[in-house]
Write an enzyme that holds these catalytic residues in place. Structure first.
Site, mmCIF file in Angstrom:
data_model
loop_
_atom_site.group_PDB
_atom_site.id
_atom_site.type_symbol
_atom_site.label_atom_id
_atom_site.label_comp_id
_atom_site.label_asym_id
_atom_site.label_seq_id
_atom_site.Cartn_x
_atom_site.Cartn_y
_atom_site.Cartn_z
ATOM 1 N N CYS A 381 5.860 -6.514 -2.795
ATOM 2 C CA CYS A 381 6.804 -5.436 -3.345
ATOM 3 C C CYS A 381 8.217 -6.048 -3.383
ATOM 4 O O CYS A 381 8.933 -6.910 -4.011
ATOM 5 C CB CYS A 381 6.513 -3.524 -2.686
ATOM 6 S SG CYS A 381 6.752 -2.457 -3.613
ATOM 7 N N HIS A 507 0.437 -4.342 -3.279
ATOM 8 C CA HIS A 507 0.077 -4.521 -2.757
ATOM 9 C C HIS A 507 -0.941 -4.962 -2.040
ATOM 10 O O HIS A 507 -1.671 -4.784 -1.638
ATOM 11 C CB HIS A 507 0.720 -2.960 -1.807
ATOM 12 C CG HIS A 507 1.449 -2.275 -1.929
ATOM 13 N ND1 HIS A 507 2.378 -2.295 -0.756
ATOM 14 C CD2 HIS A 507 2.939 -1.934 -3.161
ATOM 15 C CE1 HIS A 507 3.896 -1.779 -1.397
ATOM 16 N NE2 HIS A 507 3.836 -1.921 -2.365
ATOM 17 N N GLU A 509 -2.421 -5.804 0.862
ATOM 18 C CA GLU A 509 -2.683 -5.440 1.821
ATOM 19 C C GLU A 509 -4.167 -4.225 1.904
ATOM 20 O O GLU A 509 -4.692 -3.684 2.809
ATOM 21 C CB GLU A 509 -2.155 -4.873 2.812
ATOM 22 C CG GLU A 509 -0.989 -3.620 2.212
ATOM 23 C CD GLU A 509 0.007 -3.962 1.278
ATOM 24 O OE1 GLU A 509 1.036 -2.718 1.731
ATOM 25 O OE2 GLU A 509 0.153 -5.138 1.059
#
Length: 535
Positions: A381, A507, A509
């Protein structure tokens, strides 16, 4: 009929209610049940999207774009399900909905009150979660601690649900603390007794008590708790500090917690097969290699701000029998003079997401170090945006290049507002949120990681790469390896002349799982191990 399990907490906060709920969810799922799970937060914010990470930890984003509590990350990782906007409910959402209905005249001129209007709205959110997912079991965690004023409407609502649908369809689990007094060498049950007394005074009798403790709980102590709290001795479950979070479901299963739940709810599903999960935990406990990753962020004092990033690194490490050690580097302290000292002993550098200008220049210095010294790099990001700015400044020579978020007067706005964001004034809920497709270019590190032409990832951003600078940066070796399907929005960038330098606007993750690491994290850790071995 759908069954409902409510998880409450007492004595202190941060007892691990979320991990307990997620672990139970995994056990029930492995019994063949369709499980969904939700978190009720008593704060008056509509969602945590505008809250400081120091207040709340990370904001976890669902596929459908809801900004939610970090516990939903635990739920998804443990149960391996994708949750939705119905999985996180706040007091702010409840009151907002009730007030909108009142303005529309839906209460037919009646006086709007906490009971029944607020409690009915809360109950509807519980039932809707089950309807939307066609779940066999809905697990609902109530945030905060029993005794908090803010929690009272939620506790009253879940009390009523037992009356509404019958005691065989509802179960209450209460998580408490048994403190150990080192000076006296004793564990004390009194706080748990008082917490349960408080809960019972509100009309809720817990069926299971989960006691968080750093020492073993004796049988005598369990008998004492069972007597004073009016539950079966077997329903006193010990939740001792674990060497890995992923061992908690196995600990609960050893104490037959899932069987107690099934017996109470009249569920006759076979015992949970936890063979694969046990193998995962054994792997986690016996990792033979190590690698060190520098995480350069501005909220490093509160590691919950990056909890999904850390878990994704660990998941990637499991694939390589590797324990990933995170070196926390405060971006505000990084300068060109000390960057070698701060990150020089690491095998890879990661710059996560964030907002605002604090620590930005330190992150850019760390990114420059990774680029110039061929250190594996993953940007997320804001990390992707700053990697673009660093390249523009130090390779293209565009002095003063920046993001218009950080410097509205920059002569070179490498990162600028999305066109649809130009006239947006509100901060809450107005970002580009949720799951979007990303088209990958072949023969790139990104494509090699995913091995698919189009992937879907979760986003949370307002600013985007400015396409005005794409031609010049491409000529200089900057690779735009992932874009929106129409090619308009830049999703992934990387470098040609670097072993592994990749950054994503989304993102990654958020979708990592302990048994299925996210591809970019997988290849980042792989590159970091290669870097370590080549030193």
């Amino acid at each position: 009929m759908t069954k409902y399990i409510f998880v409450t907490g007492g004595v202190v906060s941060s007892l691990g209610k979320g991990i307990t709920a997620a672990s139970l969810g995994r056990l029930l799922k492995n019994r063949g049940l369709n499980v969904t799970i939700q978190k009720f937060d008593p704060y008056i914010n509509v969602d945590p999207g505008t809250m400081s990470p120091y207040q709340h930890g990370e904001v976890f984003v669902t596929d459908d774009g809801a900004e939610t509590d970090l516990d939903l990350g635990h739920y998804e990782r443990f149960i391996d399900i994708n949750l939705n906007k119905y999985s996180n409910v706040t007091t702010g959402k409840i009151y907002s909905s009730v007030l909108q209905k009142e303005r529309r005249g839906e209460y037919l001129g009646g006086t709007v009150q906490v009971i029944p209007h607020i409690t009915n709205e809360i109950k509807e959110r519980v039932y809707r979660s089950g309807r939307e997912t066609n779940a066999d079991v809905v697990i609902t965690e109530i945030g905060g601690t029993v005794g908090d004023i803010e929690s009272l409407p939620f506790l009253e609502a879940i009390r009523q649900i037992k009356s509404d649908i019958g005691r065989d369809n509802v179960m209450y689990i209460h998580c408490t603390l048994i403190p150990y007094l080192k000076a006296a060498g004793e564990m004390k049950t009194k706080p748990t007794q008082h917490s349960v007394k408080e809960l019972r005074s509100l009309g809720i009798q817990p069926n299971i008590i989960v006691v968080r403790t750093e020492m073993p709980v004796s049988q005598d102590m369990k008998d004492k708790l069972a007597l004073f709290c009016d539950i079966d001795t077997k329903a006193v479950i010990e939740a001792r500090d674990a060497d890995t979070l992923y061992a908690v479901p196995l600990s609960l299963q050893e104490q037959n917690m899932d069987q107690i739940v099934c017996d109470h709810l009249k569920l006759d599903n076979p015992a949970a097969d936890m063979t694969e999960w046990t193998a995962l935990v054994e792997k986690v406990r016996n990792l033979s290699k190590k690698t060190k990753i520098a995480l350069v962020g501005k909220y490093v004092e509160l590691q919950d701000a990056y909890i999904s990033v850390v878990e994704a690194l660990r998941h990637a490490g499991y694939s390589f029998d590797t324990d990933v050690e995170v070196k926390w580097v405060n971006a505000e302290h990084v300068t060109a003079e000390n960057v070698q000292e701060l990150v020089g002993d690491t095998d890879g550098i990661l710059v996560p997401g964030g907002f605002g200008d604090r620590g930005v220049e330190g992150k850019i210095v760390a990114i420059q170090y990774a680029r110039e010294n061929k250190v594996p790099f993953l940007g997320i990001c804001l990390g992707m945006q700053l990697a673009s700015i660093e390249f523009a400044r130090n390779v293209l020579g565009l002095e003063g290049a920046n993001s218009s978020e950080i410097n509205p007067d920059t002569p070179y706005a490498i990162i600028d507002l999305l066109p649809e964001q130009k006239d947006v004034e509100d901060l809450g809920g107005t970002l580009r949120l949720g799951l979007y497709p990303c088209k990958l270019s072949e023969e790139t590190n990104a494509y090699n990681a995913y091995n698919e032409p189009v992937v879907y990832e979760r986003h949370r951003h307002r600013y985007e790469f400015n396409n005005q600078f794409r031609p010049d940066m491409e000529k200089a070796g900057f690779v735009f390896s992932g874009t929106s399907p129409d090619g308009r929005l830049v999703e992934i960038i990387e470098l040609k002349d670097h072993p592994w330098f990749v950054a994503a606007q989304f993102h990654p993750e958020l979708v990592s799982r302990p048994n299925r690491p996210q591809p970019l994290f997988h290849d980042f850790v792989k590159a970091s191990l290669t870097n370590k071995e080549s030193k």
